[in-house]
Design a protein around this motif. Structure first.
Motif, PDB file in Angstrom:
ATOM      1  N   LEU A 778      22.440  23.580  52.371  1.00 37.46           N
ATOM      2  CA  LEU A 778      22.042  24.494  51.361  1.00 37.46           C
ATOM      3  C   LEU A 778      22.951  25.588  51.556  1.00 37.46           C
ATOM      4  N   GLY A 779      23.300  25.912  52.914  1.00 36.54           N
ATOM      5  CA  GLY A 779      24.364  27.269  52.987  1.00 36.54           C
ATOM      6  C   GLY A 779      25.794  26.590  52.564  1.00 36.54           C
ATOM      7  N   LEU A 780      26.103  25.673  53.133  1.00 30.55           N
ATOM      8  CA  LEU A 780      27.532  25.057  52.153  1.00 30.55           C
ATOM      9  C   LEU A 780      27.494  25.207  50.871  1.00 30.55           C
ATOM     10  N   ALA A 781      26.730  24.761  50.201  1.00 28.48           N
ATOM     11  CA  ALA A 781      26.490  24.659  48.808  1.00 28.48           C
ATOM     12  C   ALA A 781      26.595  25.981  48.169  1.00 28.48           C
ATOM     13  N   LEU A 782      25.790  26.917  48.807  1.00 25.75           N
ATOM     14  CA  LEU A 782      25.645  28.171  48.229  1.00 25.75           C
ATOM     15  C   LEU A 782      27.128  29.103  48.576  1.00 25.75           C
ATOM     16  N   PHE A 783      27.488  29.025  49.612  1.00 25.65           N
ATOM     17  CA  PHE A 783      28.515  29.898  50.243  1.00 25.65           C
ATOM     18  C   PHE A 783      30.005  29.283  50.387  1.00 25.65           C
ATOM     19  N   VAL A 784      30.168  28.023  50.521  1.00 27.30           N
ATOM     20  CA  VAL A 784      31.543  27.378  50.686  1.00 27.30           C
ATOM     21  C   VAL A 784      31.848  26.724  49.533  1.00 27.30           C
ATOM     22  N   PHE A 785      30.987  25.831  48.820  1.00 32.59           N
ATOM     23  CA  PHE A 785      31.446  25.132  47.788  1.00 32.59           C
ATOM     24  C   PHE A 785      30.983  25.809  46.189  1.00 32.59           C
ATOM     25  N   LYS A 786      29.998  26.962  46.452  1.00 27.73           N
ATOM     26  CA  LYS A 786      29.662  27.622  45.444  1.00 27.73           C
ATOM     27  C   LYS A 786      28.976  26.729  44.400  1.00 27.73           C
ATOM     28  N   GLU A 787      28.205  25.851  44.613  1.00 35.06           N
ATOM     29  CA  GLU A 787      27.492  24.867  43.522  1.00 35.06           C
ATOM     30  C   GLU A 787      26.133  24.725  43.891  1.00 35.06           C
ATOM     31  N   PRO A 788      25.244  24.341  42.904  1.00 37.63           N
ATOM     32  CA  PRO A 788      23.828  24.098  43.098  1.00 37.63           C
ATOM     33  C   PRO A 788      23.699  22.986  44.110  1.00 37.63           C
ATOM     34  N   PHE A 789      22.502  23.046  44.526  1.00 39.20           N
ATOM     35  CA  PHE A 789      22.119  22.120  45.641  1.00 39.20           C
ATOM     36  C   PHE A 789      20.783  21.425  45.275  1.00 39.20           C
ATOM     37  N   LEU A 790      20.927  20.080  44.924  1.00 36.74           N
ATOM     38  CA  LEU A 790      19.778  19.343  44.803  1.00 36.74           C
ATOM     39  C   LEU A 790      19.711  18.210  45.665  1.00 36.74           C
ATOM     40  N   PRO A 791      18.860  18.225  46.734  1.00 37.71           N
ATOM     41  CA  PRO A 791      18.964  17.284  48.037  1.00 37.71           C
ATOM     42  C   PRO A 791      18.694  15.927  47.713  1.00 37.71           C
ATOM     43  N   SER A 792      19.127  14.745  48.080  1.00 31.50           N
ATOM     44  CA  SER A 792      18.853  13.596  47.824  1.00 31.50           C
ATOM     45  C   SER A 792      18.098  13.250  48.617  1.00 31.50           C
ATOM     46  N   VAL A 793      17.099  11.919  48.361  1.00 33.16           N
ATOM     47  CA  VAL A 793      16.108  11.692  49.105  1.00 33.16           C
ATOM     48  C   VAL A 793      16.981  10.402  49.928  1.00 33.16           C
ATOM     49  N   ILE A 794      17.630   9.975  49.575  1.00 35.24           N
ATOM     50  CA  ILE A 794      18.316   8.890  50.319  1.00 35.24           C
ATOM     51  C   ILE A 794      18.329   9.035  51.978  1.00 35.24           C
ATOM     52  N   PRO A 795      18.800  10.148  52.362  1.00 35.18           N
ATOM     53  CA  PRO A 795      18.797  10.244  53.973  1.00 35.18           C
ATOM     54  C   PRO A 795      17.268  10.133  54.593  1.00 35.18           C
ATOM     55  N   PHE A 796      16.439  10.398  53.733  1.00 36.24           N
ATOM     56  CA  PHE A 796      14.832  10.498  54.331  1.00 36.24           C
ATOM     57  C   PHE A 796      14.495   8.889  54.067  1.00 36.24           C
ATOM     58  N   VAL A 797      14.840   8.344  53.093  1.00 33.76           N
ATOM     59  CA  VAL A 797      14.478   6.819  53.051  1.00 33.76           C
ATOM     60  C   VAL A 797      15.182   5.837  53.617  1.00 33.76           C
ATOM     61  N   VAL A 798      16.547   6.139  53.846  1.00 35.90           N
ATOM     62  CA  VAL A 798      17.511   5.256  54.385  1.00 35.90           C
ATOM     63  C   VAL A 798      18.009   5.645  55.815  1.00 35.90           C
ATOM     64  N   PHE A 799      18.316   6.762  56.047  1.00 36.49           N
ATOM     65  CA  PHE A 799      18.954   7.117  57.338  1.00 36.49           C
ATOM     66  C   PHE A 799      17.736   7.428  58.416  1.00 36.49           C
ATOM     67  N   LEU A 800      16.789   7.794  57.994  1.00 37.56           N
ATOM     68  CA  LEU A 800      15.168   8.251  59.235  1.00 37.56           C
ATOM     69  C   LEU A 800      15.130   6.752  59.493  1.00 37.56           C
ATOM     70  N   PRO A 801      14.594   5.719  58.647  1.00 42.32           N
ATOM     71  CA  PRO A 801      14.387   4.390  59.208  1.00 42.32           C
ATOM     72  C   PRO A 801      15.418   3.775  59.703  1.00 42.32           C
ATOM     73  N   GLY A 802      16.558   3.827  59.053  1.00 44.33           N
ATOM     74  CA  GLY A 802      17.653   3.399  59.243  1.00 44.33           C
ATOM     75  C   GLY A 802      18.150   3.619  60.892  1.00 44.33           C
ATOM     76  N   ILE A 803      18.349   4.669  60.975  1.00 45.50           N
ATOM     77  CA  ILE A 803      18.828   5.079  62.358  1.00 45.50           C
ATOM     78  C   ILE A 803      17.735   4.900  63.516  1.00 45.50           C
ATOM     79  N   THR A 804      16.365   4.866  63.163  1.00 44.79           N
ATOM     80  CA  THR A 804      15.364   4.627  63.997  1.00 44.79           C
ATOM     81  C   THR A 804      15.328   3.136  64.572  1.00 44.79           C
ATOM     82  N   LEU A 805      15.764   2.541  63.419  1.00 48.46           N
ATOM     83  CA  LEU A 805      15.802   0.851  63.550  1.00 48.46           C
ATOM     84  C   LEU A 805      16.922   0.512  64.439  1.00 48.46           C
ATOM     85  N   LEU A 806      18.148   1.340  64.019  1.00 45.96           N
ATOM     86  CA  LEU A 806      19.245   1.189  64.837  1.00 45.96           C
ATOM     87  C   LEU A 806      18.905   1.250  66.335  1.00 45.96           C
TER      88      LEU A 806
END
Length: 831
Positions: A778-806
């Motif tokens: 959120l900070g990067l989007a607002l202050f560095v890239f100056k673009e709106p931030f709409l977070p993706s659900v992919i990290p929550f449905v892929v990274f969270l279980p994926g890293i745990t399984l790894l």
């Protein structure tokens, strides 16, 4: 001794080396590409413009501006405008950029044509130079003719390249160069025509260009003109790739930081495993310095080798970037290889490996020979002062490296600060989790569940190390993924093209009905008939624009003081618009005060808010208005969006022209419609959005590929780090598992104990890392890239279980030796 010991630990050290290789490869490839791009832009700066400097105006120069232009004795000038052209040979039509040229432009670089002499003889011969790709597309040859407005000219040659023209602009509106003396005869310069006048100069003293620009800029600005130098052109070209460059540097920083985390966590556990061997060496007479240098040589050697391999991979990777970005660049990017990136890669590998391994390495200094006999497995601790010095050196390295990458001291401090805060939060969460388990230990759980929880806080536990490694890895990977989404969201095409894929521009009021009839006669709908009224700002908040121009302390952006706004009037909002402040007024009654709706970016640049007065000059008539509402506009959609919208009942009688839109089902219908419109109405321009979208999507696909590739590269580094961190914990769990086997535990129970432990660690580390990544993104989007931030659900449905399984899979693989062999075999092998 270092070599013999390394051979016995090659699996652990290879994972350690992989972290260095991937991190260095990312840094070297990105830095080498950025250096090549910068060098090419600087070396070709004059060729990019074709002159030392130029003066341009989006209207016919005023008398005062013309006096300045004449006093500088322009050597070449042109008028350029968009228009439809036709090829009488086969009836083909195309939207092009007509450039009526006079004089010997370009002064630097060349007009590359076929035949070669056409670029220097077309003005005297009275022919046209037509984009080479366009000629191939319509099967036209030099010698055939081209119809531009009311005149027909012979094609003198195929135009292959012109200074400052990119493949993107050529694909959408290919250039057609004609002698300037024929422009008036085309009858294409009419009211509402988008045109630009440019005057090119070759300077005798190129060292004083900045002084000349500083002197003339305010004078020309007051006359709605501008001066641009070849050095300024290089800056503008560099700014086009600003956000992509920021992302690539962020990817390089994250890849290197992941490598550093991999080094720190791997060496921490690796050295901990070696403490007994070091104690034995000291019993045999080895000094502190000797035992320290043995492992220092190992770590430094791996850093140098990893740096070399990473640099070579980075050098190979950077050859991909020129090919992928060639559509963006208005010049051919030449790649040069120097020894510098290889040296930087080797030095980075050496510094990274030694610096981030220094803390565990220093523990070898404090190992006592008595540690061979001691049952207590608590690792010796270095003094607090030394620990703080090492931490300070690490922070200084990260700051200097990030500052070197992004050239911004504030961002460098913020990046390093965010990393430190993340590290502290993860360590605090891990320690808090351990304390909570001790306080609320579930005594009634099953034996395997209790045993796995005990592993999290008993002596020799790896909870803090693994939670920090897993959490930081997840944090950095997720931050990179969220940032990638921020950039790629700007590359998505709007859905409006499915409804309207043909836009007819510059329609005069007396042509509206006939053109609409031409469209409907072909069975096509007229989707929109949008009126356009051109105007300029006369005063803002009671201050005259001319006075604002002279105010060096103004907060109002310069572009809008000279801008000719193309506004419209309507009673509804578009799907791409939403009201941010104020109230939308659809229609005004006679004698009502005029209220307008402005876009949020215009409100920011003009320092305007709801209720502020603005006076417009509408073709010589002053109109008083006030801001009634501020709209958020999605400019990424390819459709007609406006910064200023009037309600109905105000501009209907003002001089105006129209834009009509329709939808065609296929290429044949599009070509037929364009031919008929250009033949009957040569002043109109037709944009086929299907062609534009094809070109733009192809380029955006390549940019997306680069962004995705670098994101994947850094994510791969993170996965390697996680594998290394969890894998090295194997040597801490074997003894416990062997003891359990000796006491009668079954393989199933040992598997369950290990699985529960690593699931706890995986879920805890990855969940906290993801939540922290949301905040940082959120900070990067607002202050560095100056673009709106709409977070993706992919990290929550892929990274969270994926890293745990790894983490779980690697943890279970750690004890396969115990499960397949007898306890005595395992103890002998590990000993």
């Amino acid at each position: 001794m270092a070599w013999r010991d390394a051979k016995a630990s090659k699996v652990r050290l290879l994972l350690f080396m992989a972290s260095i290789i991937l991190g260095i490869a990312a840094v070297v490839s990105i830095q080498l590409f950025s250096s090549n791009l910068k060098d090419n832009i600087q070396s070709q700066s004059k060729s990019l413009m074709g002159a030392d400097y130029k003066i341009d105006s989006r209207q016919e120069p005023s008398p005062r501006a013309q006096a300045i232009i004449d006093s500088l004795k322009s050597d070449a000038y042109e008028v350029r405008f968009a228009s439809m052209i036709a090829f009488p040979k086969n009836g083909g039509t195309k939207l092009v950029q007509v450039r009526g040229m006079h004089g010997g432009f370009p002064f630097y670089g060349t007009l590359e044509t076929v035949p070669a002499l056409a670029g220097t003889t077309y003005q005297t011969s009275g022919g046209a130079l037509v984009d080479a790709t366009l000629l191939l597309q319509f099967n036209i040859q030099p010698g055939d003719s081209i119809k531009v407005g009311e005149i027909t000219l012979p094609i003198a040659g195929a135009l292959k390249s012109i200074p400052g023209n990119s493949a993107l602009s050529s694909s959408i509106a290919p250039p057609v160069i004609i002698p300037h003396r024929f422009v008036e005869a085309t009858k294409l310069i009419q009211f509402g025509s988008r045109k630009e006048y440019e005057y090119f100069y070759k300077a005798a003293d190129t060292l004083n260009l900045k002084r000349l620009e500083a002197t003339l800029e305010p004078l020309l600005e007051a006359e709605n003109a501008d001066i641009k130098t070849h050095t300024g052109a290089t800056e503008r070209i560099g700014n086009r790739y600003d956000n992509v460059g920021k992302f690539l540097n962020l990817a390089a920083f994250i890849a290197l930081l992941l490598g550093c985390i991999g080094i720190a966590s791997s060496v921490h556990i690796y050295i901990k495993e070696k403490l007994k061997a070091i104690a034995i060496l000291k019993c045999m007479g080895a000094s502190r310095l000797q035992s320290f240098i043995i492992y220092l040589i190992q770590i430094a050697g791996i850093g140098v080798i990893g740096g070399c391999i990473g640099s070579l991979i980075g050098i190979g990777l950077q050859f991909l970037f020129p090919y992928l970005l060639q559509e963006f660049l208005p010049f051919a990017l030449s790649v040069s290889i120097s020894i510098q990136p290889l040296i930087i890669g080797v030095l980075l590998g050496l510094v990274m490996s030694v610096l981030f391994a220094l803390l565990p390495l220093l523990r070898t200094w404090y190992v006592s020979p008595l540690d061979v006999l001691r049952v207590d497995e608590k690792a010796p601790q270095e003094p607090l002062k030394i620990r703080l010095l090492v931490f300070g050196a690490i922070l200084l390295f990260l700051f200097l490296f990030s500052f070197w990458l992004i050239q911004n001291i504030v961002y460098a401090v913020l990046f390093v600060g965010a990393t430190v805060i993340t590290f502290i939060l993860l360590a605090s969460v891990a320690l808090g989790f351990i304390k909570m388990i001790r306080l609320f230990f579930p005594k009634h759980w099953s034996f395997t569940a209790r045993q796995s929880l005990l592993n999290l806080f008993r002596p020799n536990n790896q909870t803090v190390v693994l939670v920090v490694a897993i959490g930081l890895g997840t944090f950095l990977i997720s931050t990179l993924y969220f940032t990638k989404d921020i950039l790629l969201s700007k590359t998505e095409m709007g859905q409006s093209a499915e409804r309207a894929n043909i836009i007819v521009l510059d329609v005069q009021p007396n042509q509206q009905e006939d053109i609409a009839k031409s469209i409907t006669e072909k069975g096509l709908p007229v989707l929109n008939n949008i009126p356009l009224v051109t105007m300029r700002m006369h005063s803002i908040n009671g201050r005259l624009v001319n006075a604002i121009r002279q105010d060096s302390t103004r907060h109002i952006r310069r572009w809008l003081l000279n801008h000719e706004f193309r506004t419209t009037y309507r009673d509804t909002l578009m799907p791409s618009e939403s009201i941010e402040k104020g109230e939308w007024v659809p229609e005004l009654k006679p004698n009502d005060p005029v209220v307008i709706s402005i876009s949020d970016n215009l409100a920011s640049d003009a320092d305007l808010s709801v209720g502020d007065p603005v006076v417009f000059n509408v073709q010589g008539v002053l109109m008083e208005t006030k801001v009634g509402s501020i709209r958020t506009v999605d400019w990424s959609q390819i459709q007609l969006n406006f910064t200023i919208v009037f309600p109905k009942g105000v501009l209907e009688d003002a001089p105006q022209f129209n834009v009509l839109t329709t939808a065609v089902p296929n290429e044949e219908v599009s070509a037929s419609l364009q031919r008929d419109l250009v033949r009957s109405y040569p002043n109109v321009s037709v944009i086929d959005l299907r062609q534009v979208l094809t070109v733009v999507e192809d380029i955006l696909d390549k940019v997306s590929w680069i962004i995705n590739f670098m994101a994947f590269f850094s994510i791969l580094t993170g996965i390697i780090v996680l594998i290394g961190s969890v894998r090295t914990s194997k040597y801490q769990r074997i003894k416990e598992s062997v003891l359990l086997r000796t006491l009668g535990a079954k393989n199933k129970q040992i598997l369950q104990i290990t699985a529960f432990e690593y699931v706890f660690l995986g879920v805890l580390g990855s969940l906290v890392g993801l939540l922290l990544a949301l905040i940082s993104s959120l900070g990067l989007a607002l202050f560095v890239f100056k673009e709106p931030f709409l977070p993706s659900v992919i990290p929550f449905v892929v990274f969270l279980p994926g890293i745990t399984l790894l983490v779980l899979a690697i943890g279970l693989s750690n004890i396969q030796t115990v499960l397949r062999s007898s306890p005595l075999e395992v103890l002998r092998r590990e000993g």
